[in-house]
Scaffold this motif. Structure first.
Motif, mmCIF file in Angstrom:
data_model
loop_
_atom_site.group_PDB
_atom_site.id
_atom_site.type_symbol
_atom_site.label_atom_id
_atom_site.label_comp_id
_atom_site.label_asym_id
_atom_site.label_seq_id
_atom_site.Cartn_x
_atom_site.Cartn_y
_atom_site.Cartn_z
ATOM 1 N N GLY A 41 0.820 -1.211 0.000
ATOM 2 C CA GLY A 41 0.000 0.000 0.000
ATOM 3 C C GLY A 41 0.851 1.258 0.000
ATOM 4 O O GLY A 41 0.532 2.241 -0.683
ATOM 5 N N ALA A 42 1.947 1.239 0.740
ATOM 6 C CA ALA A 42 2.851 2.387 0.775
ATOM 7 C C ALA A 42 3.491 2.607 -0.596
ATOM 8 O O ALA A 42 3.639 3.748 -1.048
ATOM 9 C CB ALA A 42 3.932 2.189 1.841
ATOM 10 N N LEU A 43 3.847 1.510 -1.267
ATOM 11 C CA LEU A 43 4.438 1.637 -2.597
ATOM 12 C C LEU A 43 3.412 2.154 -3.608
ATOM 13 O O LEU A 43 3.725 2.997 -4.462
ATOM 14 C CB LEU A 43 5.005 0.293 -3.067
ATOM 15 C CG LEU A 43 5.815 0.332 -4.354
ATOM 16 C CD1 LEU A 43 7.026 1.251 -4.225
ATOM 17 C CD2 LEU A 43 6.261 -1.077 -4.733
ATOM 18 N N GLU A 44 2.182 1.689 -3.491
ATOM 19 C CA GLU A 44 1.115 2.175 -4.368
ATOM 20 C C GLU A 44 0.880 3.673 -4.152
ATOM 21 O O GLU A 44 0.724 4.433 -5.107
ATOM 22 C CB GLU A 44 -0.170 1.399 -4.098
ATOM 23 C CG GLU A 44 -1.318 1.789 -5.004
ATOM 24 C CD GLU A 44 -2.578 0.996 -4.718
ATOM 25 O OE1 GLU A 44 -3.664 1.520 -5.023
ATOM 26 O OE2 GLU A 44 -2.496 -0.139 -4.207
ATOM 27 N N LEU A 49 1.412 9.454 -5.663
ATOM 28 C CA LEU A 49 1.970 10.764 -5.346
ATOM 29 C C LEU A 49 2.954 11.222 -6.427
ATOM 30 O O LEU A 49 2.942 12.389 -6.813
ATOM 31 C CB LEU A 49 2.675 10.725 -3.987
ATOM 32 C CG LEU A 49 1.784 10.560 -2.774
ATOM 33 C CD1 LEU A 49 2.621 10.249 -1.536
ATOM 34 C CD2 LEU A 49 0.946 11.808 -2.551
ATOM 35 N N LYS A 50 3.774 10.308 -6.899
ATOM 36 C CA LYS A 50 4.755 10.645 -7.933
ATOM 37 C C LYS A 50 4.059 11.120 -9.201
ATOM 38 O O LYS A 50 4.498 12.084 -9.840
ATOM 39 C CB LYS A 50 5.636 9.428 -8.223
ATOM 40 C CG LYS A 50 6.708 9.653 -9.257
ATOM 41 C CD LYS A 50 7.793 10.541 -8.722
ATOM 42 C CE LYS A 50 8.893 10.694 -9.751
ATOM 43 N NZ LYS A 50 9.745 11.834 -9.463
ATOM 44 N N SER A 51 2.957 10.465 -9.565
ATOM 45 C CA SER A 51 2.256 10.835 -10.792
ATOM 46 C C SER A 51 1.530 12.174 -10.658
ATOM 47 O O SER A 51 1.214 12.799 -11.670
ATOM 48 C CB SER A 51 1.260 9.750 -11.194
ATOM 49 O OG SER A 51 0.169 9.708 -10.299
ATOM 50 N N ALA A 92 8.584 15.175 -3.291
ATOM 51 C CA ALA A 92 9.654 14.195 -3.496
ATOM 52 C C ALA A 92 10.001 13.491 -2.181
ATOM 53 O O ALA A 92 10.220 12.274 -2.155
ATOM 54 C CB ALA A 92 10.882 14.875 -4.091
ATOM 55 N N ALA A 93 10.035 14.245 -1.089
ATOM 56 C CA ALA A 93 10.349 13.651 0.212
ATOM 57 C C ALA A 93 9.262 12.668 0.634
ATOM 58 O O ALA A 93 9.565 11.588 1.166
ATOM 59 C CB ALA A 93 10.508 14.750 1.269
ATOM 60 N N LEU A 94 8.004 13.007 0.389
ATOM 61 C CA LEU A 94 6.906 12.110 0.753
ATOM 62 C C LEU A 94 6.927 10.828 -0.083
ATOM 63 O O LEU A 94 6.715 9.734 0.446
ATOM 64 C CB LEU A 94 5.566 12.829 0.593
ATOM 65 C CG LEU A 94 4.327 12.084 1.061
ATOM 66 C CD1 LEU A 94 4.460 11.618 2.507
ATOM 67 C CD2 LEU A 94 3.099 12.974 0.901
ATOM 68 N N VAL A 95 7.222 10.957 -1.361
ATOM 69 C CA VAL A 95 7.339 9.778 -2.229
ATOM 70 C C VAL A 95 8.449 8.865 -1.709
ATOM 71 O O VAL A 95 8.270 7.643 -1.596
ATOM 72 C CB VAL A 95 7.593 10.184 -3.698
ATOM 73 C CG1 VAL A 95 8.039 8.998 -4.535
ATOM 74 C CG2 VAL A 95 6.345 10.826 -4.294
ATOM 75 N N GLN A 96 9.598 9.444 -1.348
ATOM 76 C CA GLN A 96 10.715 8.643 -0.847
ATOM 77 C C GLN A 96 10.369 7.977 0.476
ATOM 78 O O GLN A 96 10.714 6.815 0.706
ATOM 79 C CB GLN A 96 11.976 9.490 -0.697
ATOM 80 C CG GLN A 96 13.209 8.671 -0.364
ATOM 81 C CD GLN A 96 13.497 7.590 -1.396
ATOM 82 O OE1 GLN A 96 13.556 7.859 -2.594
ATOM 83 N NE2 GLN A 96 13.674 6.363 -0.939
#
Length: 134
Positions: A41-44, A49-51, A92-96
């Protein structure tokens, strides 16, 4: 004044995937599958978020550009450019962070499963040997 109790139970997903208790933090994994599901779920979420991290770029850039040369709106234009840069950094920080959570949850679940399998095999082998206790 309310003090935190010395013993607490916390769930990573609210569904019993991980529990922690005690002052020094004894952690048990009740359901490694749920932990892996949380990691997925975190990866999804990281992908979503990245998109969408560039959503604010157009509006903030165009608005800031329109105001930057204006005598009364110059400060607002600069603030919009700063907001655009901050948005990009925070996104970017949240995606990472989401990607890191995925990695940690998945690795922990895999390590737990591997260790529990090895422990079960060891205990099974010990139970077949003759015990001095009868």
């Amino acid at each position: 004044m309310t003090a935190n109790p010395p013993v607490a139970t916390v769930s990573a997903q609210g569904d019993g995937a991980v529990s922690r208790s005690g002052l020094l933090g004894t952690t048990t994994i009740d359901d490694p599958g749920a932990l892996k599901k949380a990691g997925a779920g975190a990866l999804e979420l990281a992908g979503e978020l990245k998109s969408k991290e560039h959503i604010a770029d157009g509006a903030l850039h165009i608005g800031g550009q329109d105001l930057i040369g204006d005598s009364w709106g110059g400060e607002l234009g600069n603030a919009m450019f700063e907001a655009k840069e901050l948005w990009a950094k925070q996104s970017a920080a949240l995606v990472q962070t989401c990607r890191d959570l995925h990695e940690q949850c998945t690795t922990t679940a895999d390590n737990y499963t591997t260790t529990e399998t090895a422990n079960a095999e060891s205990m099974h082998a010990v139970s077949k040997t003759r015990s001095p206790f009868g």
